[in-house]
Design an enzyme around this catalytic site. Structure first.
Site, short mmCIF file in Angstrom:
data_model
loop_
_atom_site.label_atom_id
_atom_site.label_comp_id
_atom_site.label_asym_id
_atom_site.label_seq_id
_atom_site.Cartn_x
_atom_site.Cartn_y
_atom_site.Cartn_z
N CYS A 171 0.80 -1.22 0.00
CA CYS A 171 0.00 0.00 0.00
C CYS A 171 0.83 1.27 0.00
O CYS A 171 0.27 2.38 -0.01
CB CYS A 171 -0.96 -0.02 1.19
SG CYS A 171 -2.04 -1.47 1.17
N HIS A 302 -2.13 8.54 5.27
CA HIS A 302 -2.51 7.19 4.86
C HIS A 302 -3.95 6.92 5.31
O HIS A 302 -4.75 6.40 4.54
CB HIS A 302 -1.54 6.17 5.46
CG HIS A 302 -1.66 4.80 4.88
ND1 HIS A 302 -1.41 4.53 3.55
CD2 HIS A 302 -2.05 3.63 5.45
CE1 HIS A 302 -1.62 3.24 3.32
NE2 HIS A 302 -2.00 2.68 4.45
N HIS A 337 -9.78 2.15 0.17
CA HIS A 337 -8.34 1.88 0.14
C HIS A 337 -8.02 1.14 -1.15
O HIS A 337 -8.27 -0.06 -1.25
CB HIS A 337 -7.93 1.07 1.37
CG HIS A 337 -6.45 0.98 1.56
ND1 HIS A 337 -5.54 1.25 0.56
CD2 HIS A 337 -5.70 0.64 2.66
CE1 HIS A 337 -4.32 1.08 1.02
NE2 HIS A 337 -4.39 0.73 2.29
#
Length: 412
Positions: A171, A302, A337
């Protein structure tokens, strides 16, 4: 204006953006969704969700690859590679480069990913279990290699003098890939870079996060006291980078300057974020970019919406910035996400914010967790005269990448 710093090399700028996201396809639609605080969350249709108590995601339901791809047949690429090739085509067209200049350039292509073409792999495995290995679809089998995410861009744009890489740092991979291209241009190893990230919804990743107990039942609420976890998403963000000299010489529209980035890998835990490592990564990025904490106007965090991530990341931010850090937002509240695409899409969002002078909101927000201690720009975008923005990306395995962008420079 000095465009080459002997100590740091050539200055690097963003002149083209390509976006495939749940709140808009293309830079204009994405920017409108970003400013409006739109939500791309909806029930999953990408795979059978029977057996899951809840299954929402930032799924893209209005993407037709045939509308964007000019060279490669859509059926020759998996969904994530379709996203990356389409986004690269958009970034090239958005940049205003002519085709002859593109083909003559030394080019780097780097695409970050978490899952690659796992969606096709899910289908292959399912068919093999149900019907036997002799029934495996050869078309799907040809598409599952992760190298297709970058190779698809090369084929779509007909690039010749090119280095292509797929970056698998989960990620944080989008920021890793942007840093890869930045270094190539900064050091004179390339003339152009098409870099970012891409991932597609797949059963494996959704089920993995579901079993970890980190999937939110309805919406993603980063930093909210009642946050319940992440929502998976999909998409691609590809950024076209070139030297400032090149952009000025051709009169290009410049979104932002890439000031620098930082990387850390703490490897302390398979999934848990590490506060020390995140803080160290931020400091490395700021040092490399020649930026001090007081110069950062907002942070694209994030911000996954899990208890562990949001608390750990906010503590790391406060360690670097003190008790009054800049506004800190999470666009995952809007698009979910999107794994390896997440920080690349967020980097594009930062560039748009710099250009259009606003801070995107963190949506679905009701009450900030007192432990967070951040201004999360709840629900409504905020006008702002921005000069420097920071884009955080944190990944499993302790892979962290932080990118600093600055307002577009102009000729003296």
């Amino acid at each position: 204006m000095t465009t080459v710093d002997p100590a740091r090399g050539r200055r690097v700028v963003l002149t083209g953006l390509g976006l495939v996201s749940a709140i808009g396809i293309g830079v204009d639609a994405f920017a409108s969704g970003l400013r409006a605080g739109a939500s791309g969350v909806k029930p999953i249709t990408a795979f059978d969700t029977a057996g899951f108590e809840y299954a929402n995601a930032g799924e893209i339901t209005d993407f037709d690859p045939a509308e964007h791809l000019r060279t490669v047949r859509p059926e020759d690429l998996g969904r994530a590679s379709q996203f990356s090739a389409a986004a690269a085509r958009m970034a090239f067209e958005d940049s205003g480069l002519d085709r002859e200049r593109l083909l003559a350039a030394r080019t780097v292509v780097a695409v970050g990913t978490t899952d690659g073409e796992t969606r096709d792999l899910d289908a292959l495995v399912g068919r093999q279990i149900a019907e036997g290995p002799e029934q495996v679809d050869p078309v799907l089998a040809r598409r599952v290699g992760n190298e297709q995410l970058s190779a698809g861009i090369v084929r779509e744009l007909g690039l010749v003098d090119v280095e292509a890489a797929t970056v698998p740092t989960a990620c944080a991979a989008g920021n890793y890939a942007v840093g890869y291209g930045y270094d190539a241009i900064r050091l004179g190893d390339a003339d152009l870079a098409l870099c970012g990230g891409a991932d597609a919804l797949c059963r494996k990743t959704f089920a993995g996060f579901y079993r970890l107990g980190t999937i939110a039942p309805e919406v993603c609420r980063p930093f909210d006291v009642n946050r319940q976890g992440i929502l998976t998403g999909e998409g691609a963000g590809i950024l076209l980078m070139e030297s400032l000299d090149s952009a000025l010489a051709r009169g290009a529209r410049i979104y932002a300057e890439v000031l620098g980035y930082g990387l850390t890998c703490d490897a302390q835990h398979p999934v848990a974020p590490d506060e020390d490592s995140i803080a160290r990564c931020i400091r490395i990025a700021q040092r490399n970019a020649g930026v001090t904490p007081d110069q950062v106007d907002f942070i694209s965090a994030h911000g996954t919406g899990t208890k562990a991530n949001d608390i750990t990341e906010s503590r790391a931010i406060r360690r670097v910035f003190g008790e009054r850090p800049p506004a800190t937002v999470s666009i995952k509240s809007m698009i979910g996400h999107s794994m390896g695409a997440a920080s690349a899409i967020a980097a594009a969002a930062c560039a748009i914010a710099l250009t259009e002078r606003f801070i995107p909101p963190t949506i679905n927000h009701v009450e900030t967790d007192p432990e967070i201690g951040l201004d999360v720009v709840p629900n409504v975008a905020r006008p702002a005269d921005l000069r420097v923005v920071q884009n955080n990306a944190l990944a499993f395995g302790g892979n962290n990448a932080v990118l600093l962008l600055g307002a577009a420079p102009t000729a003296a």
